[in-house]
Enzyme design. Sequence first.
Site, PDB file in Angstrom:
ATOM      1  N   ASP A  87      -4.814 -41.469  29.801  1.00 43.47           N
ATOM      2  CA  ASP A  87      -5.836 -40.421  29.778  1.00 43.47           C
ATOM      3  C   ASP A  87      -7.157 -40.927  30.353  1.00 43.47           C
ATOM      4  O   ASP A  87      -8.230 -40.696  29.785  1.00 43.47           O
ATOM      5  CB  ASP A  87      -6.037 -39.899  28.354  1.00 43.47           C
ATOM      6  CG  ASP A  87      -6.885 -38.625  28.321  1.00 43.47           C
ATOM      7  OD1 ASP A  87      -6.928 -37.922  29.347  1.00 43.47           O
ATOM      8  OD2 ASP A  87      -7.521 -38.350  27.290  1.00 43.47           O
ATOM      9  N   LEU A 119      15.778 -47.661  25.577  1.00 45.20           N
ATOM     10  CA  LEU A 119      15.303 -46.773  24.536  1.00 45.20           C
ATOM     11  C   LEU A 119      15.302 -47.559  23.244  1.00 45.20           C
ATOM     12  O   LEU A 119      16.263 -48.288  22.945  1.00 45.20           O
ATOM     13  CB  LEU A 119      16.201 -45.545  24.413  1.00 45.20           C
ATOM     14  CG  LEU A 119      16.255 -44.615  25.627  1.00 45.20           C
ATOM     15  CD1 LEU A 119      17.204 -43.451  25.355  1.00 45.20           C
ATOM     16  CD2 LEU A 119      14.880 -44.093  25.970  1.00 45.20           C
ATOM     17  N   ILE A 120      14.218 -47.442  22.490  1.00 45.87           N
ATOM     18  CA  ILE A 120      14.064 -48.271  21.301  1.00 45.87           C
ATOM     19  C   ILE A 120      13.730 -47.407  20.091  1.00 45.87           C
ATOM     20  O   ILE A 120      13.317 -46.265  20.221  1.00 45.87           O
ATOM     21  CB  ILE A 120      12.960 -49.335  21.499  1.00 45.87           C
ATOM     22  CG1 ILE A 120      11.649 -48.664  21.912  1.00 45.87           C
ATOM     23  CG2 ILE A 120      13.397 -50.391  22.501  1.00 45.87           C
ATOM     24  CD1 ILE A 120      10.470 -49.621  22.030  1.00 45.87           C
ATOM     25  N   GLY A 138     -16.418 -32.321  23.972  1.00 40.66           N
ATOM     26  CA  GLY A 138     -17.593 -32.704  24.747  1.00 40.66           C
ATOM     27  C   GLY A 138     -17.875 -34.193  24.650  1.00 40.66           C
ATOM     28  O   GLY A 138     -18.503 -34.781  25.525  1.00 40.66           O
ATOM     29  N   SER A 181     -15.374 -36.260  24.696  1.00 45.77           N
ATOM     30  CA  SER A 181     -14.263 -36.860  25.435  1.00 45.77           C
ATOM     31  C   SER A 181     -14.751 -37.597  26.676  1.00 45.77           C
ATOM     32  O   SER A 181     -15.496 -37.046  27.481  1.00 45.77           O
ATOM     33  CB  SER A 181     -13.262 -35.780  25.852  1.00 45.77           C
ATOM     34  OG  SER A 181     -12.617 -35.249  24.741  1.00 45.77           O
ATOM     35  N   GLU A 228     -15.604 -27.382  37.894  1.00 50.50           N
ATOM     36  CA  GLU A 228     -15.327 -26.023  38.331  1.00 50.50           C
ATOM     37  C   GLU A 228     -13.871 -25.962  38.759  1.00 50.50           C
ATOM     38  O   GLU A 228     -13.383 -26.852  39.457  1.00 50.50           O
ATOM     39  CB  GLU A 228     -16.232 -25.618  39.498  1.00 50.50           C
ATOM     40  CG  GLU A 228     -17.705 -25.542  39.148  1.00 50.50           C
ATOM     41  CD  GLU A 228     -18.551 -25.169  40.341  1.00 50.50           C
ATOM     42  OE1 GLU A 228     -17.963 -24.714  41.345  1.00 50.50           O
ATOM     43  OE2 GLU A 228     -19.773 -25.356  40.290  1.00 50.50           O
ATOM     44  N   HIS A 257      -8.204 -35.796  30.935  1.00 46.92           N
ATOM     45  CA  HIS A 257      -8.143 -34.382  30.534  1.00 46.92           C
ATOM     46  C   HIS A 257      -9.470 -33.664  30.738  1.00 46.92           C
ATOM     47  O   HIS A 257      -9.514 -32.443  30.738  1.00 46.92           O
ATOM     48  CB  HIS A 257      -7.647 -34.249  29.087  1.00 46.92           C
ATOM     49  CG  HIS A 257      -8.653 -34.571  28.027  1.00 46.92           C
ATOM     50  ND1 HIS A 257      -8.612 -35.738  27.296  1.00 46.92           N
ATOM     51  CD2 HIS A 257      -9.715 -33.882  27.564  1.00 46.92           C
ATOM     52  CE1 HIS A 257      -9.599 -35.731  26.419  1.00 46.92           C
ATOM     53  NE2 HIS A 257     -10.286 -34.616  26.561  1.00 46.92           N
TER      54      HIS A 257
END
Length: 466
Positions: free
Chosen positions: A142, A273-274, A213, A215, A48, A112
């Site tokens: 996640d 950074l690659i 659903g 997930s 909710e 999520h």
Amino acid sequence: MSRLLKRVNWAGITLLMLFSTLVNAANLPDFTELVEETSPAVVNISTEQTTTSSNRQLSPDAQELNEFFRHFFGQQPFGQQQQQPRQQQRQRSSLGSGFIISHDGYVLTNNHVIDGADVIHVRLNDRREYEATLVGTDARTDLALLKIEAEDLPIVTMADSDDLKAGQWVLAIGSPFGFDYTVTAGIVSAIGRNLPSDNYVPFIQSDVAINPGNSGGPLFNLDGEVVGINSQIYTRSGGFMGVSFAIPSNVAMSVVEQLKADGKVSRAWLGVLIQDVNRDLAESFDLDRPHGALVSRVMPDSPAEKAGLKAGDIIMAFNGKTIEHSSELPYLVGQLKVGTDAKAQVFRDGKERTMTIALAKRPDDAEVAQQKADENRLGMTVAPVSEQQADRLGIEGGVIVEQIMGGAAARNGLQQGDVITMLNGQVIEGVDAFNRIAQTLPSNRSVPMRVIRDGYPMFIPFKIVE
């Protein structure tokens, strides 16, 4: 006689085909016992959330499709308005799956599924329902860990996902579109998949039917052990298209340990950074084949800088594990604890060397973003031009555009692969010179930028709007 022989032959062929069908059916797995044993530990999750929305009411179909796009694509195609009418509060529910990992009520699901929820409900297979407490989340993988107040609960058994191989049978249990305890099965299509938006998860790819659903639900092997947590699908139609992705169980349990202890996840940080090494880059660096992670930039005051890593280095192996693709490096670094002394096998100037790097805690995303913005106002990352590339283009120095992040670079039409040789009348000798000149560029006024694109030099007007 001839007709009789033909009939006998056809009868033989028919019997042979029937026998082959029976043999193949006998070799297919029977999932009934597995489902009966594992279903009690799989849960349905609903939430909710108090949200602010317009007075305009959407149809039930539009609301359901909104929820679908929000979970899987981060989009909401219906109900968007240019001008916001009077606002009101309403309740919205989302639906997902999860599973119990401890007898005293720890439940694992996707971040999520519960993101932004005010209240989280967990419903068991026997219809008991509990209000869950959020222990902690990790958006990068996640994952979310919940706790319900109950004892002697049925639990799943976690597998060693490193043992998983492509071609093995797997089974998912979840609540697609709200249909509780739906069972789907398939095979592992690939392992170690790296998605553009998820650098810290080597996903399990399968052809198990996964839909909204599912997930947060478990992916089982034939032994009834959880090998992964269903997380994403790839789709062009909006529905299942045969490509599903699950978070490996080993990644999940590593996150669970930290969430239990601290409520959050701290990852080690290298500070580079690659980019991937393609065939042309491999040739330009005198590598026998494309592999490794090419360092395009070293962040200031980072563990990499302190260890002596430089732009143009190629990290061939990290802590004893060979790197084939650059996307493998962030996961290897992120799995280590802060303060670990890691060994990096680095290719530089035609020779390999081993470097020891003391890994530090990864800065917050906001800090990293601010640092990038401070160092580069142009909305892009750049890498040094190799000697071979410079000889081919007939230039000295310059930088190559590695990534367009938006902002001024996108507005002014720069493209990945462009080589910048001059900026505001100054020759670009390398990455450091480029960043220094970028800091001094005026705002809201065009300056000349010399770019070589597809071998052809040209000047373009470049403006930073602030």
